[in-house]
Design a protein around this motif. Structure first.
Motif, PDB file in Angstrom:
ATOM      1  N   SER A 605       0.844  -1.191   0.000  1.00 46.51           N
ATOM      2  CA  SER A 605       0.000   0.000   0.000  1.00 46.51           C
ATOM      3  C   SER A 605       0.879   1.240   0.000  1.00 46.51           C
ATOM      4  N   GLY A 606       0.257   2.359  -0.262  1.00 45.16           N
ATOM      5  CA  GLY A 606       0.965   3.631  -0.360  1.00 45.16           C
ATOM      6  C   GLY A 606       0.314   4.488  -1.417  1.00 45.16           C
ATOM      7  N   SER A 656      -3.297   4.215  -1.225  1.00 43.03           N
ATOM      8  CA  SER A 656      -3.693   4.648   0.114  1.00 43.03           C
ATOM      9  C   SER A 656      -4.287   6.048   0.085  1.00 43.03           C
ATOM     10  N   GLU A 660       0.944   9.421   5.540  1.00 44.68           N
ATOM     11  CA  GLU A 660       2.134   8.601   5.787  1.00 44.68           C
ATOM     12  C   GLU A 660       2.104   8.025   7.202  1.00 44.68           C
ATOM     13  N   VAL A 663      -0.777   5.423   7.650  1.00 48.58           N
ATOM     14  CA  VAL A 663      -0.674   4.248   6.778  1.00 48.58           C
ATOM     15  C   VAL A 663       0.555   3.410   7.123  1.00 48.58           C
ATOM     16  N   VAL A 664       1.679   4.050   7.417  1.00 49.59           N
ATOM     17  CA  VAL A 664       2.858   3.278   7.822  1.00 49.59           C
ATOM     18  C   VAL A 664       2.557   2.518   9.118  1.00 49.59           C
ATOM     19  N   ASP A 667       0.325  -0.465   8.215  1.00 54.05           N
ATOM     20  CA  ASP A 667       1.044  -1.553   7.548  1.00 54.05           C
ATOM     21  C   ASP A 667       2.053  -2.226   8.481  1.00 54.05           C
ATOM     22  N   TRP A 681       5.192  -0.933   2.237  1.00 52.55           N
ATOM     23  CA  TRP A 681       4.681   0.427   2.094  1.00 52.55           C
ATOM     24  C   TRP A 681       5.653   1.185   1.204  1.00 52.55           C
ATOM     25  N   SER A 689       8.340  10.066   3.512  1.00 57.30           N
ATOM     26  CA  SER A 689       8.234   9.193   4.694  1.00 57.30           C
ATOM     27  C   SER A 689       8.485   9.961   5.977  1.00 57.30           C
ATOM     28  N   MET A 715       9.861  -0.931   3.459  1.00 60.20           N
ATOM     29  CA  MET A 715       9.584   0.445   3.046  1.00 60.20           C
ATOM     30  C   MET A 715      10.374   0.743   1.780  1.00 60.20           C
TER      31      MET A 715
END
Length: 932
Positions: A605-606, A656, A660, A663-664, A667, A681, A689, A715
């Motif tokens: 995702s991202g 996503s 950031e 979501v990070v 994940d 991610w 990031s 990542m």
């Protein structure tokens, strides 16, 4: 024909339903009714201004005068809607001080009604389920439902079925709890545990930080009630996150953590294993198998958390989704996330908004979360009026039109009633619901603070206030449910167990690690840096590689695709089956596909990952005329998860939300719950990031040391200087490298598709998990020299260092070490200058740094009298500082880089080229003025 037939044809409850519909969606109401309601609203407004109450409505072109009796009915309907919409503002929910005043009030005069109407019977009572009733009876009912110990906000919800469900629940039980004597005794028992635990710690560990729950003890019976009832409704797994307030109490009285272990942590004992550093007691997590009162076996987890109060919420949602995808894909409701917030934190921290926005998104939804706010009415020393602009700390709930219940924490029956209502809503609609548990904080932020410095009036009131257990015990005594000695007996029995465990804890010299989710991680090992540097077999049978290549290079023939999409997929076919020259996009897709074939699954995702920011991935292709999504990786035959009861493995990829931090965190949580899933991610650009820096600092780099938690999150951070300015050049590798220590993660900056392929496969093929940070390319995605053969994919392995394949050691006078995309800039310049006396060596893995291989290379090129570290980043950024820290020999390297800068890169493309040119020139001519 009766000119009022359109009014008489419907029941009053139906009037009210239509009126609610008119208020929210006027155009959806039949024109005659719309005209009537417009006239009614005008009439109410006029009467409240002391003007004529005569109302005329246009009905099919004729003026219609509304009879006074009908108008009064609708004024009562309006009063009912007033309570439904604004009743929460006039509740008795604050246990220690007066509520703020709001206007207009719910006084009947504000609705065009008068004292003389109180004894008139109105059909509007049917709306409330009490039948025709006098206005006085209707008001008494409304006060009980909307203005007692519970206030509910829900009228902004846009789904009529949800509003009707809530109203029917309220009508049935008047929003009043109705518990039998045994249930009331159980609530008292849990309250006693909460109160007695805090009193015991306060006595035995004077002045030690424990972030007590005192003032919010009703959280314990609330959580107990949720878990017991949810288990009866089919929930198998509970995942909870909370900050430190009341955490120790929750750990022991809800999660069953032994108080012996908690006392050992208070005594400051070291851990029996020295492979991790541990954390403070109120940050630790716990997993337990609990048997409910009705005999249901359930799994309960409370996630470890740092002091960044709301960070854990995103992790909890990710853990819950990981469990749902792995075990409960057909019924997400069987995993229940519960997040406990503080009032100042939920109002003040943006991560909450990010998490709330995930609630209904395909890639992040978890079937509804129960949010409970332990509302102290103060954040550290900051008054709530200084802590938010919104009316309530829970107003973020309105983003997703989630209902909110505000509850007096001194009324434990109301609290339990509210959480069961919330649970019922979540299980019915799969949506979030918020509980605002309005209490207080007995002491300062921690037990060493003096709260009277900043809130003298509030703490004078709190000092004279009884605890919720004693208030509730008096109520039960007055009802004849318990006798005088009941609470004392409960307290003595509970404290006896605490004393026994305290004695046991002081007989032991060390304490054990608090386990978290050990059931998910059976068979995985904790390893050190030596093991991390071992070669891993990531080879793939050419037959499997070919099967995957065929699947990702063929579009369905019965669907229409854009010409460019066809060309991209054809190019994949040509790369593998004709030219044998595979690029970066193929490396990724083949890595994912081969892992799927081997029984793993993949989640990515991202922002914009489905296509890829630089249009290199196209993991999802769209049918041109319908926008149907096709994931070719899911067309691979024979990809089955042997660890997931034989279900088909799949590749999940989600664009996503523009977040950031959240979501990070999500994940990371997903990877924590799913060690056999390659969880990725990707940042849109590497330095984006930095919006997730708290997750990187608190979880990704430190969790194994703090909480003994492994995690395999990958990542992908696009990095490389191509003249795109300060925010689109650097992945800020220096920040990650500064966080590297011992064996906490992998950091790589690879330069060939084959190395990327093996790096991703290595992540799953080992029997341990470490976070992997990869600085991925941008311009190299389509660089003609950045290609690998399928044989290198099938037969190779990940190489932490790539020696120069063309250099002759005897000729080399200048040995240049570099990393990443800069290698190809140097290679191009070397070819232009025809310099066969320069060797270019790539360090592909920056942590753990392959120092042994670097030294071997240095000894190989014996004639090199100029050893260079070359990087495109400024001297204070990039990998140079990291090299100095981890390799003594690096101190003697000649450094070629940009100068020290505050900004990663120049905004002007002309300036960028000048600086880049200077660095390149300095590499090949040591007499040239160094750009530093």
């Amino acid at each position: 024909m009766d000119k009022f037939s359109f009014l008489n044809a419907a029941h009053t409850a139906y009037f009210a339903e239509l009126y609610d519909q008119y208020l929210q969606f006027p155009d959806s109401v039949e024109p005659s009714w719309r005209a009537f309601f417009q006239g009614f609203d005008f009439g109410v407004e006029s009467s409240s201004n002391g003007q004529s109450t005569y109302v005329e409505v246009q009905k099919q072109g004729e003026p219609v005068e509304i009879p006074e009796s009908v108008k009064k009915e609708f004024q009562v309907v309006n009063l009912i809607d007033g309570y439904r919409t604004r009743g929460h503002l006039f509740t008795r929910t604050n246990p220690v001080r007066e509520r703020r005043k709001y206007s207009p009030t719910l006084d009947i005069s504000n609705f065009g009604l008068e004292e003389r109407d109180l004894d008139i019977t109105f059909n509007a009572g049917e709306i409330l389920g009490i039948g025709p009733a006098t206005l006085k009876q209707i008001i008494i009912h409304l006060e009980k439902v909307y203005c007692d110990s519970i206030g509910i906000e829900y009228m902004y919800i846009r789904k009529p079925e949800e509003i009707q469900w809530i109203q029917s629940k309220l009508n049935i039980n008047e929003n009043q709890p109705d518990f039998n004597p045994d249930q009331k005794k159980h609530i008292l028992k849990k309250l006693n545990e909460a109160v007695s635990f805090e009193n015991f710690l306060h006595t035995k560990y004077v002045g030690q930080k424990r972030f007590s729950l005192e003032g919010g003890e009703s959280l314990i019976p609330a959580l107990d009630a949720i878990i017991e009832k949810a288990a009866d409704m089919g929930v198998k797994d509970f995942v909870m996150g909370m900050a430190h307030r009341g955490r120790l109490n929750t750990l022991t009285n809800i999660f069953g953590k032994s108080t012996k272990d908690i006392f050992s942590e208070f005594d400051g004992k070291d851990y029996e294993q020295d492979i991790f550093d541990g954390d403070v007691k109120y940050h630790l997590g716990w997993t337990a198998c609990r048997k409910t009162d009705n005999g249901k076996e359930i799994n309960i987890n409370i996630a470890p958390n740092p002091s960044h109060l709301e960070a854990v919420g995103a992790v909890v949602e990710g853990i819950a989704r990981g469990k749902q995808d792995r075990r409960y894909r057909e019924n997400f409701s069987q995993v229940l996330p519960i997040i406990v917030h503080g009032d100042a934190a939920i109002a003040g921290q943006g991560i909450v908004y990010e998490i709330v926005q995930m609630a209904q998104l395909d890639g992040y939804k978890t079937g509804g979360t129960i949010h409970i706010v332990v509302n102290n009415q103060v954040g550290f020393t900051t008054n709530y009026l200084d802590g938010r602009s919104s009316t309530y700390c829970t107003d973020v709930a309105k983003v997703t039109l989630s209902p909110v219940l505000h509850v007096n924490a001194d009324d434990p029956e109301a609290v339990v009633h509210s959480v069961l209502f919330a649970l019922d809503f979540r299980m019915t609609f799969g949506r979030d619901v918020f509980i605002d548990l309005l209490g207080y904080r007995k002491y300062g932020h921690n037990e060493g603070d003096e709260p009277r410095f900043t809130q003298p009036k509030l703490y004078k009131a709190i000092g004279a206030h009884k605890n919720p257990r004693d208030i509730y015990a008096e109520k039960l005594k007055s009802q004849g449910i318990i006798e005088d000695g009941h609470v004392k007996a409960l307290e003595e029995e509970y404290k006896k167990k605490l004393e026994e465990n305290l004695d046991l804890s002081r007989q032991e010299e060390t304490t054990v690690i608090t386990p978290f989710m050990q059931d998910e991680w059976e068979g995985f090992e904790h390893v050190d840096e030596t093991r991390m540097m071992e070669k891993v077999d990531t080879t793939v049978d050419m037959k499997i590689l070919t099967e995957v290549a065929e699947a990702i290079s063929q579009l369905p023939e019965d669907k229409k695709f854009m010409r460019k999409i066809k060309k991209i997929v054809e190019l994949r076919h040509n790369m593998f089956f004709e030219s044998n020259s595979l690029d970066w996009g193929m490396a990724e897709l083949l890595a994912y596909g081969t892992l799927l074939k081997e029984g793993y699954y993949v989640r990515m995702s991202g922002q914009d990952v489905e296509r890829g920011t630089f249009s290199h991935r196209h993991a999802v292709v769209k049918v041109e005329d319908s926008e149907e999504e096709i994931i070719l990786l899911n067309q691979i035959e024979g990809a089955v998860c042997d660890f997931n009861e034989g279900t088909s493995c799949d590749f999940q990829i989600y664009n996503s939300l523009l977040s950031e931090y959240g979501v990070v965190g999500f994940d990371y949580g997903y990877a924590m719950a799913s060690p056999n899933c390659l969880t990725i991610w990707e940042a849109q650009f590497g330095d984006f990031s930095n919006g997730a820096q708290i997750m990187i600092d608190q979880y990704i780099s430190a969790a194994e040391d703090k909480w003994k938690l492994q995690n395999g999150l990958v990542m992908l951070l696009p990095h490389g200087y191509e003249g795109q300015g300060a925010e689109h050049s650097s992945g800020r590798m220096e920040r990650y490298l500064q966080l590297c220590a011992k064996d906490n993660m992998f950091v790589a900056d690879v330069t060939t598709p084959a190395n990327m392929f093996h790096l991703l496969r290595r992540q799953m093929k080992v029997k341990y998990r470490k976070p992997l940070i990869v600085f991925t390319p941008k311009s190299l995605l389509r660089h003609p020299k950045v290609v690998s053969t399928k044989e290198e994919f099938a037969n190779g392995t990940f190489q932490p260092l790539l020696d120069d394949p063309t250099a002759s050691p005897e000729k080399v006078k200048s040995l240049v070490f570099c990393t990443g995309k800069f290698y190809y800039d140097l290679l191009e310049r070397r070819e232009e200058k025809d310099r066969d006396d320069v060797a270019l060596v790539r360090i592909e893995q920056l942590f753990p740094l392959p120092t042994g291989q670097i030294k071997e290379v240095m000894s190989k090129y014996k004639n090199a009298d100029d050893i260079v570290w070359a990087q495109e980043e400024p001297r204070n950024m990039g990998a140079y500082g990291h090299l100095l820290l981890h390799m003594e020999e690096a101190k003697s390297f000649r450094v070629c880089s940009r100068k020290f800068y505050g900004s990663p890169a120049a905004g002007s493309s002309v300036r960028f080229k000048k600086r880049h040119e200077k660095v390149l020139e300095s590499v090949f001519d040591k007499t040239t003025e160094n750009p530093v």
